[in-house]
Design a protein around this motif. Sequence first.
Motif, mmCIF file in Angstrom:
data_model
loop_
_atom_site.group_PDB
_atom_site.id
_atom_site.type_symbol
_atom_site.label_atom_id
_atom_site.label_comp_id
_atom_site.label_asym_id
_atom_site.label_seq_id
_atom_site.Cartn_x
_atom_site.Cartn_y
_atom_site.Cartn_z
ATOM 1 N N GLU A 177 0.826 -1.205 0.000
ATOM 2 C CA GLU A 177 0.000 0.000 0.000
ATOM 3 C C GLU A 177 0.865 1.262 0.000
ATOM 4 O O GLU A 177 0.512 2.259 -0.596
ATOM 5 C CB GLU A 177 -0.917 -0.001 1.222
ATOM 6 N N ASN A 178 1.994 1.202 0.707
ATOM 7 C CA ASN A 178 2.890 2.354 0.781
ATOM 8 C C ASN A 178 4.305 1.947 0.394
ATOM 9 O O ASN A 178 4.656 0.769 0.404
ATOM 10 C CB ASN A 178 2.884 2.942 2.197
ATOM 11 N N LYS A 179 5.115 2.917 0.079
ATOM 12 C CA LYS A 179 6.482 2.675 -0.351
ATOM 13 C C LYS A 179 7.296 1.970 0.730
ATOM 14 O O LYS A 179 7.209 2.303 1.913
ATOM 15 C CB LYS A 179 7.125 4.017 -0.701
ATOM 16 N N LEU A 180 8.099 0.991 0.307
ATOM 17 C CA LEU A 180 8.969 0.287 1.249
ATOM 18 C C LEU A 180 10.210 1.124 1.537
ATOM 19 O O LEU A 180 10.839 1.670 0.626
ATOM 20 C CB LEU A 180 9.379 -1.067 0.686
ATOM 21 N N ILE A 181 10.563 1.204 2.819
ATOM 22 C CA ILE A 181 11.739 1.952 3.273
ATOM 23 C C ILE A 181 12.707 0.951 3.887
ATOM 24 O O ILE A 181 12.328 0.175 4.763
ATOM 25 C CB ILE A 181 11.353 3.012 4.329
ATOM 26 N N GLU A 192 5.571 3.468 5.990
ATOM 27 C CA GLU A 192 5.117 4.601 6.795
ATOM 28 C C GLU A 192 3.628 4.826 6.556
ATOM 29 O O GLU A 192 3.190 4.945 5.415
ATOM 30 C CB GLU A 192 5.898 5.865 6.438
ATOM 31 N N SER A 193 2.851 4.846 7.629
ATOM 32 C CA SER A 193 1.408 5.059 7.523
ATOM 33 C C SER A 193 1.088 6.545 7.461
ATOM 34 O O SER A 193 1.753 7.372 8.099
ATOM 35 C CB SER A 193 0.703 4.426 8.726
ATOM 36 N N LEU A 194 0.031 6.873 6.712
ATOM 37 C CA LEU A 194 -0.432 8.259 6.620
ATOM 38 C C LEU A 194 -1.515 8.561 7.654
ATOM 39 O O LEU A 194 -2.029 9.677 7.722
ATOM 40 C CB LEU A 194 -0.957 8.532 5.206
ATOM 41 N N ASN A 195 -1.858 7.541 8.448
ATOM 42 C CA ASN A 195 -2.879 7.708 9.488
ATOM 43 C C ASN A 195 -2.287 8.458 10.678
ATOM 44 O O ASN A 195 -1.466 7.919 11.427
ATOM 45 C CB ASN A 195 -3.395 6.330 9.924
ATOM 46 N N LEU A 196 -2.707 9.691 10.888
ATOM 47 C CA LEU A 196 -2.143 10.534 11.937
ATOM 48 C C LEU A 196 -2.539 10.076 13.338
ATOM 49 O O LEU A 196 -1.935 10.486 14.325
ATOM 50 C CB LEU A 196 -2.583 11.990 11.726
ATOM 51 N N LYS A 197 -3.553 9.208 13.446
ATOM 52 C CA LYS A 197 -4.025 8.741 14.755
ATOM 53 C C LYS A 197 -3.204 7.560 15.286
ATOM 54 O O LYS A 197 -3.339 7.192 16.448
ATOM 55 C CB LYS A 197 -5.497 8.347 14.662
ATOM 56 N N LYS A 206 -7.952 -31.066 4.514
ATOM 57 C CA LYS A 206 -6.951 -31.028 3.439
ATOM 58 C C LYS A 206 -5.917 -29.929 3.721
ATOM 59 O O LYS A 206 -6.282 -28.812 4.090
ATOM 60 C CB LYS A 206 -7.635 -30.799 2.092
ATOM 61 N N ILE A 207 -4.640 -30.270 3.517
ATOM 62 C CA ILE A 207 -3.543 -29.339 3.784
ATOM 63 C C ILE A 207 -2.958 -28.829 2.472
ATOM 64 O O ILE A 207 -2.605 -29.608 1.582
ATOM 65 C CB ILE A 207 -2.426 -30.021 4.599
ATOM 66 N N LEU A 208 -2.856 -27.511 2.351
ATOM 67 C CA LEU A 208 -2.223 -26.876 1.195
ATOM 68 C C LEU A 208 -1.052 -26.030 1.676
ATOM 69 O O LEU A 208 -1.073 -25.500 2.786
ATOM 70 C CB LEU A 208 -3.210 -25.976 0.454
ATOM 71 N N CYS A 209 -0.058 -25.894 0.827
ATOM 72 C CA CYS A 209 1.107 -25.097 1.190
ATOM 73 C C CYS A 209 1.668 -24.408 -0.055
ATOM 74 O O CYS A 209 1.911 -25.063 -1.077
ATOM 75 C CB CYS A 209 2.154 -26.004 1.831
ATOM 76 N N TYR A 210 1.867 -23.105 0.040
ATOM 77 C CA TYR A 210 2.416 -22.322 -1.068
ATOM 78 C C TYR A 210 3.502 -21.381 -0.555
ATOM 79 O O TYR A 210 3.416 -20.880 0.569
ATOM 80 C CB TYR A 210 1.325 -21.462 -1.725
ATOM 81 N N ASP A 211 4.507 -21.126 -1.402
ATOM 82 C CA ASP A 211 5.462 -20.078 -1.063
ATOM 83 C C ASP A 211 5.014 -18.775 -1.714
ATOM 84 O O ASP A 211 3.937 -18.714 -2.336
ATOM 85 C CB ASP A 211 6.886 -20.475 -1.483
ATOM 86 N N CYS A 212 5.808 -17.731 -1.565
ATOM 87 C CA CYS A 212 5.444 -16.418 -2.092
ATOM 88 C C CYS A 212 6.544 -15.864 -2.983
ATOM 89 O O CYS A 212 7.713 -16.244 -2.883
ATOM 90 C CB CYS A 212 5.198 -15.435 -0.944
ATOM 91 N N LYS A 213 6.161 -14.969 -3.859
ATOM 92 C CA LYS A 213 7.090 -14.273 -4.741
ATOM 93 C C LYS A 213 7.112 -12.792 -4.359
ATOM 94 O O LYS A 213 6.065 -12.159 -4.235
ATOM 95 C CB LYS A 213 6.643 -14.430 -6.197
ATOM 96 N N PHE A 214 8.315 -12.264 -4.168
ATOM 97 C CA PHE A 214 8.476 -10.860 -3.802
ATOM 98 C C PHE A 214 8.884 -10.045 -5.017
ATOM 99 O O PHE A 214 9.697 -10.484 -5.836
ATOM 100 C CB PHE A 214 9.556 -10.716 -2.727
ATOM 101 N N SER A 215 8.327 -8.860 -5.127
ATOM 102 C CA SER A 215 8.728 -7.936 -6.185
ATOM 103 C C SER A 215 8.570 -6.517 -5.656
ATOM 104 O O SER A 215 8.091 -6.305 -4.540
ATOM 105 C CB SER A 215 7.851 -8.119 -7.436
ATOM 106 N N SER A 216 8.943 -5.554 -6.470
ATOM 107 C CA SER A 216 8.814 -4.153 -6.064
ATOM 108 C C SER A 216 7.356 -3.741 -5.923
ATOM 109 O O SER A 216 7.026 -2.753 -5.262
ATOM 110 C CB SER A 216 9.512 -3.244 -7.081
#
Length: 230
Positions: free
Chosen positions: A1-5, A51-56, A205-215
């Motif tokens: 949702e927001n830029k990675l720092i 960084e969140s934009l939520n001021l609360k 039933k058991i399922l298992c998946y890995d993940c792919k990271f990108s920008s």
Amino acid sequence: ENKLISGLFVKRYKRFFIDVRLKNKVITAHCPNPGSMMGLLNKNSKVWITESLNLKRKLKYTLQIIKDRKSKVGVNTHITNKIVFEALQKNLIKDFKKGIKIINEKRFGLNTRFDFYLEDKKKKIFLEVKNVTLKRKNQVAEFPDSITSRGTKHLNELINAVKKGYDSYLLFVIQREDCNKFKIAKDIDIDYSKTLIKAVKNKVKILCYDCKFSSKGIKLNNKIKFHINE
């Protein structure tokens, strides 16, 4: 949702707080992971926060990813269901039919709420999701990384759902790219291991998946072999 720092891990404390070094200053970020995060909390490991934009919000930064050796590891358990929801919508999980009805957070019984309820013309399905970050050797991912009485409760409720005519699935989402096998960490939580074996015998039933990271984010990727250790 927001830029990675990017920054460097300093320490974790009070379970949900971590200190991160950003250039010449140290900031405190929210750690959205209730597990032990075994093997990941090494000083000066590279991390990514948002960084969140939520001021609360009391803490405006949130930990998202930690680097473990050469692999990125997604540690934010709050986005695991979002990854799965997108995968269901895009039919990336071939165990479920295309166009299946998807409902988030569906109640079952008096005290249980499963992550997803799926329905087509023939089947009514409960799907529970668990986030996996632990890897101790070779390319084997493991769950859990600490004792999980809540996870054991969910297994027993998935068994109850089968007895009431539903199909029950447990999906382990490995938020890392360096694993090709998955097993239960029997030495960490023997009760969970025994209950999972019981669940499999009762047609959960058991399922298992890995993940792919990108920008652009994190998405469900490859189906991973599950080794049940009785």
